[in-house]
Design an enzyme around this catalytic site. Structure first.
Site, mmCIF file in Angstrom:
data_model
loop_
_atom_site.group_PDB
_atom_site.id
_atom_site.type_symbol
_atom_site.label_atom_id
_atom_site.label_comp_id
_atom_site.label_asym_id
_atom_site.label_seq_id
_atom_site.Cartn_x
_atom_site.Cartn_y
_atom_site.Cartn_z
ATOM 1 N N ARG A 178 36.705 27.508 38.679
ATOM 2 C CA ARG A 178 38.158 27.676 38.728
ATOM 3 C C ARG A 178 38.862 26.355 38.995
ATOM 4 O O ARG A 178 39.906 26.062 38.395
ATOM 5 C CB ARG A 178 38.514 28.731 39.783
ATOM 6 N N TYR A 213 40.202 32.448 31.004
ATOM 7 C CA TYR A 213 38.847 32.602 31.538
ATOM 8 C C TYR A 213 38.714 32.154 32.989
ATOM 9 O O TYR A 213 39.626 31.598 33.568
ATOM 10 C CB TYR A 213 37.795 31.989 30.632
ATOM 11 N N GLU A 214 37.550 32.483 33.572
ATOM 12 C CA GLU A 214 37.285 32.317 35.007
ATOM 13 C C GLU A 214 38.253 33.130 35.864
ATOM 14 O O GLU A 214 38.662 32.727 36.941
ATOM 15 C CB GLU A 214 37.313 30.841 35.418
ATOM 16 N N GLY A 215 38.607 34.300 35.373
ATOM 17 C CA GLY A 215 39.583 35.144 36.058
ATOM 18 C C GLY A 215 40.967 34.805 35.547
ATOM 19 O O GLY A 215 41.461 33.697 35.758
#
Length: 598
Positions: free
Chosen positions: A298, A442-444
């Site tokens: 993140r 992406y990555e949440g």
């Protein structure tokens, strides 16, 4: 053709003049001997690598993309990528901030942060191949057994092998509690994994001799939901006890995603068929272990957008100075030309300064966060380690979401500066817009980051960590509150800091009564928090620059920094008022809409 110049001067300003990182590092035993000259020399060479090796492959890599051989399941990245990676490994760049015990150079994370910003500016798609390996390294370093570390970490550190994180499945993204990949225990202590994963960045390629996949899966007796997830390391080729490569494992690429951007990176659909893996960490505790990698990712994704914001700004600025169009509203500026350069127009300057303010504010925040990581790991005072960890946890969703949202705003603004040429491929601007767009997902997704910030990181501990960061703001306000030259920066920051406590308390009370209130307000709240953090760093940068000007330093860099700070507080920071109003408007206008969405 696009251009890129590493922003070394601004990096040095943040590192040495604003944050004084060498003073901070002096208190960390592993980094006590690191000086400014060493940091500057490493980053100068890193900038050369980015400009000379990976930047020339950015447009061609986007045009060519990756190729999958469906018979062998092997993926070939674009031309030049493999050779560039060999140079990367040969130069020791993979080992920059890794543990010397496993062959790393042991440099601080702040150095690695700046290096990777430049790499992302040069070629985000290429940089994702070694970038994902850092997350795999961190997860194994934190949770691997001694045997796993000895077997795998030297290869990851050297760059001889790369790593991935295999989380997402076709039926579940962020909701990992729904994943179905199975792990069957074997008599020899290994596990056989079966399942399907999608959206696996750098999931298959021929740039290295092996790929180490960190895979989330379920044991046969695992409880339902996220409490029943375990983490496994599954190599593309099985690894013998002596570290040599053995037989091909049952994990392969079943397809490549056809994406809007980052075409040069192999976003793979991964199939596991009785793939041999070993467990990392404790059974059913895999999510906690994987979060080490996810949090690193993140921060890394925020850094990707920071890099793209910087390179977009540089190219838009150069174009605006060269492109002539119309005359200035306030009178002719270029008398020797049939029209004025478009940089004379107010709105063009607004777009350029927006990108500049978001790049330089993002750089200060990103460097600060990696300095916190260094302190969390190595500071001799336990309280400092704990506080550093808490603050970086608070700031991580802001780095991921605020910087990527800002990257979207900035790259689009910079494309707009080019007018019709911005929409044309060879100028390189539309690629920056496309490449950046994935960073918000992406990555949440950024909504997930917003829920994490408001629901878990702030309301989850009654604002305790937010108050710790607030003390930093309060100290700056107390220091500069009577300085008239700082008033245009300090006053709006002080007002928002005061409002933030009331704003947060109000949302917390409403969320306690109805959780949808948190969901309705979270995205706006994160953006307000992002401006609060940016405001703090922009005020500190203005403070440093004004002191240099007052001391008689003639370097125009400092005046430019003050002017950018003035623009940020006058034109960007005020959006917080609207955001607080929309956040306070509640959930009814969203949730009482069944007829509208029928």
């Amino acid at each position: 053709m696009p251009q890129y110049n590493p922003p070394l001067r601004d990096m040095q300003f943040v590192l040495h003049e604003v944050l004084k990182v060498t003073d901070e590092l002096r208190g960390l035993p592993p980094h006590a001997d690191i000086d400014a000259d060493t940091i500057n020399a490493v980053l100068e060479e890193g900038g050369k690598f980015a400009v000379e090796v990976t930047f020339p492959l950015n447009i061609s890599g986007d045009e060519e993309g990756c190729t999958l051989d469906k018979t062998t399941h092997e993926v070939t990245p674009p031309k030049g990528f493999k050779q560039a990676y060999a140079q990367f490994v040969e130069g020791g760049w993979a080992a920059l901030s890794c543990d010397p015990e496993y062959g790393g150079q042991g440099l601080p994370f702040v150095v690695n942060q700046c290096f990777y910003e430049m790499m992302n500016s040069a070629n985000q798609a290429w940089t994702m191949y070694p970038g994902l390996s850092h997350g795999a390294y961190e997860a194994l370093h934190a949770h691997g057994t001694d045997a796993q570390k000895k077997l795998y970490l030297p290869k990851l550190v050297s760059g001889e092998w790369t790593g991935t994180m295999c989380l997402t499945e076709p039926h579940c993204g962020t909701d990992l509690g729904m994943l179905r990949t199975k792990a069957e225990p074997q008599a020899d202590g290994t596990f056989k994994l079966t399942g399907n994963k999608i959206f696996i960045s750098a999931g298959e390629h021929d740039m290295t001799s092996n790929i180490l996949h960190l895979v989330l899966a379920r044991l046969p007796d695992a409880p339902q939901g996220s409490k029943g997830i375990s983490l496994f390391i599954v190599p593309k080729f099985n690894v013998n006890e002596d570290g040599s490569i053995g037989s091909r494992n049952g994990i392969y690429c079943g397809g490549l995603e056809h994406k809007m951007g980052i075409h040069g990176n192999a976003t793979a659909q991964i199939v596991l068929e009785d793939a041999v893996g070993t467990m990392v960490g404790a059974p059913n505790k895999g999510l906690a272990a994987m979060f080490v990698m996810m949090n690193a990712a993140r921060l890394g994704v925020g850094n990707q957008s920071l890099g793209l914001t910087e390179v977009a700004y540089q190219n838009a600025l150069a174009y605006a100075k060269d492109r002539i169009q119309m005359r200035s509203l306030s009178g002719v500026k270029a008398k020797d030309k049939p029209a004025d350069p478009i940089i004379v127009h107010p709105d063009v300057r607004k777009m350029l300064l927006t990108a500049k303010a978001y790049a330089e504010g993002g750089r200060a925040l990103a460097i600060y966060c990696t300095l916190l990581l260094d302190k969390e790991l190595y500071h001799p005072d336990e309280k400092v380690r704990k506080d550093s960890g808490e603050i970086v946890a608070l700031l991580t969703p802001i780095v991921k979401a605020f910087l990527t949202d800002n990257g979207h705003i900035a790259t689009n603004a910079c494309m707009q500066v080019f007018g019709g040429h911005g929409y044309v491929k060879e100028w390189g601007m539309e690629q920056l817009v496309r490449d950046n767009r994935i960073n918000m997902i992406y990555e949440g997704t950024n909504t997930i980051q917003s829920l994490d910030l408001l629901g878990r990181k702030i309301l989850g501990n009654n604002g305790a960590t937010l108050k710790k960061f607030g003390k930093l703001i309060g100290a700056l306000i107390a220091e500069e509150g009577v300085n008239e030259k700082m008033a245009e920066f300090i006053n709006p920051l002080a007002y928002l800091a005061d409002q933030m406590t009331k704003f947060t308390t109000e949302l917390g009370f409403k969320g306690f009564q109805n959780p949808d209130e948190v969901g309705a307000a979270a995205v706006d709240y994160l953006r307000v928090a992002g401006h609060l953090v940016f405001g703090y760093f922009w005020a500190r940068m203005a403070q440093t620059a004004l002191r240099e000007i007052a001391a008689g330093n003639p370097d125009p860099f400092y005046l430019g920094k003050v002017q950018t700070a003035r623009f940020y507080f006058a034109k960007l920071f005020p959006e917080t008022a609207t955001l607080m109003r929309t956040a306070r408007s509640g959930s009814r206008a969203l949730m009482d809409t069944d007829a509208a969405l029928a």
